[in-house]
Design a protein around this motif. Structure first.
Motif, PDB file in Angstrom:
ATOM      1  N   GLU A  54      -5.462   8.671   4.941  1.00 17.27           N
ATOM      2  CA  GLU A  54      -5.886   7.234   4.812  1.00 17.27           C
ATOM      3  C   GLU A  54      -4.564   6.424   5.066  1.00 17.27           C
ATOM      4  OE1 GLU A  54      -7.680   6.459   0.987  1.00 17.27           O
ATOM      5  OE2 GLU A  54      -8.980   8.649   1.285  1.00 17.27           O
ATOM      6  N   LEU A  55      -3.431   6.584   4.553  1.00 18.02           N
ATOM      7  CA  LEU A  55      -2.300   5.905   4.595  1.00 18.02           C
ATOM      8  C   LEU A  55      -1.931   5.601   6.027  1.00 18.02           C
ATOM      9  CD1 LEU A  55      -0.552   6.195   1.131  1.00 18.02           C
ATOM     10  CD2 LEU A  55      -2.095   4.433   1.977  1.00 18.02           C
TER      11      LEU A  55
ATOM     12  N   LYS B  35      -4.254  12.562   1.563  1.00 14.78           N
ATOM     13  CA  LYS B  35      -4.334  10.996   1.259  1.00 14.78           C
ATOM     14  C   LYS B  35      -3.409  10.355   2.216  1.00 14.78           C
ATOM     15  CE  LYS B  35      -4.984   7.151  -1.744  1.00 14.78           C
ATOM     16  NZ  LYS B  35      -5.314   6.597  -3.045  1.00 14.78           N
ATOM     17  N   LEU B  36      -2.231  10.799   2.328  1.00 14.28           N
ATOM     18  CA  LEU B  36      -1.194  10.127   2.944  1.00 14.28           C
ATOM     19  C   LEU B  36      -1.534  10.350   4.508  1.00 14.28           C
ATOM     20  CD1 LEU B  36       1.646   8.856   3.006  1.00 14.28           C
ATOM     21  CD2 LEU B  36       2.870  10.997   3.061  1.00 14.28           C
TER      22      LEU B  36
ATOM     23  N   THR C 188      -3.937   3.519  10.365  1.00 10.58           N
ATOM     24  CA  THR C 188      -3.501   2.344  10.750  1.00 10.58           C
ATOM     25  C   THR C 188      -2.725   2.724  12.223  1.00 10.58           C
ATOM     26  OG1 THR C 188      -2.494   1.894   8.607  1.00 10.58           O
ATOM     27  CG2 THR C 188      -1.337   1.035  10.278  1.00 10.58           C
TER      28      THR C 188
ATOM     29  N   TYR D 291       1.547   4.164  -3.193  1.00  7.69           N
ATOM     30  CA  TYR D 291       1.348   5.398  -3.143  1.00  7.69           C
ATOM     31  C   TYR D 291       2.861   6.187  -3.328  1.00  7.69           C
ATOM     32  CZ  TYR D 291      -0.517   9.734  -1.466  1.00  7.69           C
ATOM     33  OH  TYR D 291      -1.055  11.150  -1.464  1.00  7.69           O
TER      34      TYR D 291
ATOM     35  N   LYS E 161       0.849  -1.148  -0.063  1.00  4.81           N
ATOM     36  CA  LYS E 161      -0.062  -0.047  -0.060  1.00  4.81           C
ATOM     37  C   LYS E 161       0.865   1.199   0.127  1.00  4.81           C
ATOM     38  CE  LYS E 161      -3.257   1.711   3.466  1.00  4.81           C
ATOM     39  NZ  LYS E 161      -4.234   1.355   4.372  1.00  4.81           N
ATOM     40  N   LEU E 162       2.020   1.203   0.752  1.00  4.48           N
ATOM     41  CA  LEU E 162       2.578   2.451   1.013  1.00  4.48           C
ATOM     42  C   LEU E 162       3.837   2.601  -0.348  1.00  4.48           C
ATOM     43  CD1 LEU E 162       4.150   1.976   4.575  1.00  4.48           C
ATOM     44  CD2 LEU E 162       2.365   3.579   3.834  1.00  4.48           C
TER      45      LEU E 162
END
Length: 166
Positions: free
Chosen positions: A131-132, A127-128, A136, A28, A24-25
């Motif tokens: 969401e990312l 978004k970073l 978490t 991005y 995922k990272l």
């Protein structure tokens, strides 16, 4: 057992979870590279943001043996970032980096010395943050999710720069 994004994870599943997080990272990272950011710059920005997120998680952990004092002033902490969107977020992130770097001889001053925002597209930064990183839980007891994620990103970065498929 540790909880990530409200999912119970056993140690055997943790490797798969870390692999999914690295993927995922990395995906991005590809988006940001298309906007002119190098892999190293991405990992640098990720480090600043993860520091802020993890500082908040540690300070607000209700199960900590000792009550942790926040090390980041509230005007520049993780919540101050996630409460903003778009250009306001990008401008505030620049202020956060500049202000936290003004504390020589402290952990904050060391981590944020000469820090600059390299993510100049507000939507990508949002978004970073939201969401990312924001979705978490990065402080997992008995695991090194951050270390595994960094190792995975650096390995993929090395593969990509040597011409190997990432």
């Amino acid at each position: 057992m540790a909880t990530v994004e409200s999912v119970q994870i056993t140690p055997g599943v943790l490797g798969a979870q870390t692999g999914a997080l690295v993927a995922k990272l990395w995906n991005y990272c590809n988006v940001l590279r298309d906007n002119g950011l190098s892999t190293i710059e991405y990992v640098e920005q990720l480090s600043y943001l993860l520091f802020l997120k993890m500082a908040e998680e540690l300070a607000s952990d209700p199960f900590a043996e000792e009550s942790a004092e926040p090390i980041v002033p509230s005007a520049y902490d993780w919540q101050s970032l996630v409460s903003k969107r778009g250009e306001e977020l990008e401008a505030h992130y620049r202020r956060v980096l500049a202000e936290l770097g003004k504390h020589p001889g402290t952990t904050l001053g060391t981590v944020f010395a000469k820090a600059q925002n390299r993510i100049t597209e507000p939507a990508l930064l949002e978004k970073l943050v939201v969401e990312l990183i924001g979705k978490t839980d990065w402080v997992l007891e008995g695991t090194d999710l951050k270390g595994d994620a960094y190792e995975g990103l650096l390995a993929k970065g090395a593969e990509a720069s040597s011409g190997c498929p990432a």
